[in-house]
Design a protein around this motif. Structure first.
Motif, PDB file in Angstrom:
ATOM      1  N   UNK A  66       0.754  -1.109  -0.124  1.00  0.00           N
ATOM      2  CA  UNK A  66       0.050  -0.028   0.045  1.00  0.00           C
ATOM      3  C   UNK A  66       0.921   1.178  -0.059  1.00  0.00           C
ATOM      4  N   UNK A  67       0.500   2.145  -0.727  1.00  0.00           N
ATOM      5  CA  UNK A  67       1.384   3.474  -0.931  1.00  0.00           C
ATOM      6  C   UNK A  67       2.776   3.108  -1.246  1.00  0.00           C
ATOM      7  N   UNK A  68       2.646   2.283  -2.328  1.00  0.00           N
ATOM      8  CA  UNK A  68       4.359   1.908  -3.060  1.00  0.00           C
ATOM      9  C   UNK A  68       4.712   3.151  -3.702  1.00  0.00           C
ATOM     10  N   UNK A  69       6.052   3.435  -3.688  1.00  0.00           N
ATOM     11  CA  UNK A  69       6.565   4.435  -4.387  1.00  0.00           C
ATOM     12  C   UNK A  69       7.866   3.706  -5.129  1.00  0.00           C
ATOM     13  N   UNK A  70       8.159   4.126  -6.347  1.00  0.00           N
ATOM     14  CA  UNK A  70       9.455   3.652  -6.989  1.00  0.00           C
ATOM     15  C   UNK A  70      10.424   4.106  -6.315  1.00  0.00           C
ATOM     16  N   UNK A  71      10.574   5.320  -5.679  1.00  0.00           N
ATOM     17  CA  UNK A  71      11.648   5.718  -4.613  1.00  0.00           C
ATOM     18  C   UNK A  71      12.130   4.738  -3.709  1.00  0.00           C
ATOM     19  N   UNK A  72      11.106   4.243  -3.344  1.00  0.00           N
ATOM     20  CA  UNK A  72      11.621   2.826  -2.082  1.00  0.00           C
ATOM     21  C   UNK A  72      11.940   1.554  -2.760  1.00  0.00           C
ATOM     22  N   UNK A  73      12.111   1.212  -4.107  1.00  0.00           N
ATOM     23  CA  UNK A  73      11.982   0.202  -4.652  1.00  0.00           C
ATOM     24  C   UNK A  73      13.065  -0.667  -4.055  1.00  0.00           C
ATOM     25  N   UNK A  74      14.659   0.141  -3.795  1.00  0.00           N
ATOM     26  CA  UNK A  74      15.577  -0.790  -3.303  1.00  0.00           C
ATOM     27  C   UNK A  74      15.266  -1.217  -1.901  1.00  0.00           C
ATOM     28  N   UNK A  75      14.699  -0.578  -0.959  1.00  0.00           N
ATOM     29  CA  UNK A  75      14.121  -0.788   0.320  1.00  0.00           C
ATOM     30  C   UNK A  75      13.450  -2.068   0.114  1.00  0.00           C
ATOM     31  N   UNK A  76      12.157  -2.095  -0.623  1.00  0.00           N
ATOM     32  CA  UNK A  76      11.339  -2.894  -0.517  1.00  0.00           C
ATOM     33  C   UNK A  76      12.273  -4.339  -1.180  1.00  0.00           C
ATOM     34  N   UNK A  77      12.886  -4.208  -2.131  1.00  0.00           N
ATOM     35  CA  UNK A  77      13.747  -5.414  -2.861  1.00  0.00           C
ATOM     36  C   UNK A  77      14.445  -5.972  -1.924  1.00  0.00           C
ATOM     37  N   UNK A  78      15.178  -5.370  -1.027  1.00  0.00           N
ATOM     38  CA  UNK A  78      15.999  -5.914   0.112  1.00  0.00           C
ATOM     39  C   UNK A  78      15.204  -6.548   0.845  1.00  0.00           C
TER      40      UNK A  78
END
Length: 342
Positions: free
Chosen positions: A190-202
């Motif tokens: 929820x409230x996904x942002x491409x700016x946080x992609x590396x954080x979520x990928x980890x």
């Protein structure tokens, strides 16, 4: 990339265009339709009602709240719907927050990750129908411990249409995202942002690397996307349409020190702004909370502005960990947005 729409949960009454959204998704080749619940309309009834008019699109709950139903009840519902839809059900679950869990359902909230793990274990046992279900966890016991002593392990009378129904986990924090990658078939951010992609990928990589992880990145479905797609030559006007919803979630969905949506935006770099929004909202000044939502924050989680800008920016979403892009837009724009996503 697959595409999806989220019809969401209702406000004061049924949304006027829900039937139109289901029909449009079926007609133009959208892959998935998701419904939701908070503490009003439920996720399953609308999914069945409007979903009955479809024959192809997959139907899921984003999310069916864990504390609303015992795991065996949710398994019964999912199995029933799976038969009625010919195997098109996707079972999205989530823990919600302490205010809803304890205030609305009267259930305990602590240790939500443990509770989620046990809940999904039981769901899968019921759906597989391999044997009578018994379970001895910290949070769930089947048969009930300390009851009359007459309870016995039971096996579903209903034979499953599929012995496995895909389970998706709604999650926002890194530990919960890692849990989704470990034990679920997909993740509903929820409230996904491409700016946080590396954080979520980890966080996802941590879950995939755990012993016994159910999926790998190549078989795991991450279903998310912009909060909305709003073409408008006036950027501020487009942002104004989303500021009230963002102010509500950042400022009012949860207590001051227990608001998971607030934490998402704090991690995104908007902690000071989120604190201001929350201060205004909790003080009862919703207008100031809405006004305090920065346009840049809206742009981080939504596609807004001129169509050329949206066309350029959507690539960041397509290059992220997302595998299914949720398109939240006017149904009249859905086909155009879907073409862009594909």
């Amino acid at each position: 990339m697959k595409t999806a729409i989220n019809v969401g949960y209702w406000g004061a009454g049924p949304p006027s265009n829900a039937a139109e959204q289901f029909a449009a998704a079926e007609r133009i080749g959208i892959d998935q339709v998701w419904t939701a619940e908070a503490y009003g309309s439920d996720a399953w009834t609308p999914l069945a009602w409007w979903g009955s008019r479809t024959s192809r699109v997959q139907l899921g709950t984003a999310v069916s709240q864990l504390s609303a139903r015992p795991p065996t009840t949710l398994a019964m519902t999912a199995m029933t719907m799976d038969h009625l839809t010919g195997g098109r059900v996707m079972l999205g679950i989530g823990t919600s927050n302490p205010q809803v869990v304890e205030g609305w359902y009267g259930q305990p909230y602590p240790r939500p990750l443990e509770r989620t793990r046990e809940y999904i274990d039981i769901l899968r046992k019921v759906i597989a129908r391999g044997e009578p279900v018994s379970y001895h966890g910290k949070h769930y016991q089947l048969p009930l411990a300390g009851g009359t002593g007459l309870g016995k392990p039971l096996r579903s009378i209903l034979h499953p249409y599929r012995t496995e129904i895909p389970v998706y986990l709604g999650a926002e924090g890194p530990r919960n995202v890692a849990l989704a990658a470990e034990i679920a078939d997909g993740w509903l951010p929820m409230f996904f942002s491409p700016a946080m992609n590396d954080f979520y990928a980890k966080a996802l990589a941590e879950g995939f690397a755990r012993p016994g992880a159910r999926r790998s990145p190549s078989t795991f479905d991450v279903v998310g996307g912009p909060l909305a797609v709003i073409p408008d030559d006036d950027l501020e006007h487009a942002a104004d349409r989303l500021r009230p919803s963002l102010a509500l979630y950042i400022g009012g969905m949860g207590a001051r020190d227990a608001n998971f949506h607030y934490e998402v935006f704090a991690r995104m770099g908007y902690e000071a702004q989120a604190r201001t929004i929350q201060d205004h909202y909790l003080a009862g000044d919703k207008a100031s909370a809405i006004a305090a939502v920065p346009t840049a924050l809206v742009e981080d989680v939504a596609l807004i502005g001129p169509w050329a800008k949206i066309t350029d920016e959507i690539q960041r979403w397509k290059d992220s960990v997302l595998t299914t892009l949720v398109l939240s837009c006017d149904p009249r724009l859905l086909e155009q947005a879907a073409d862009l996503a594909r």
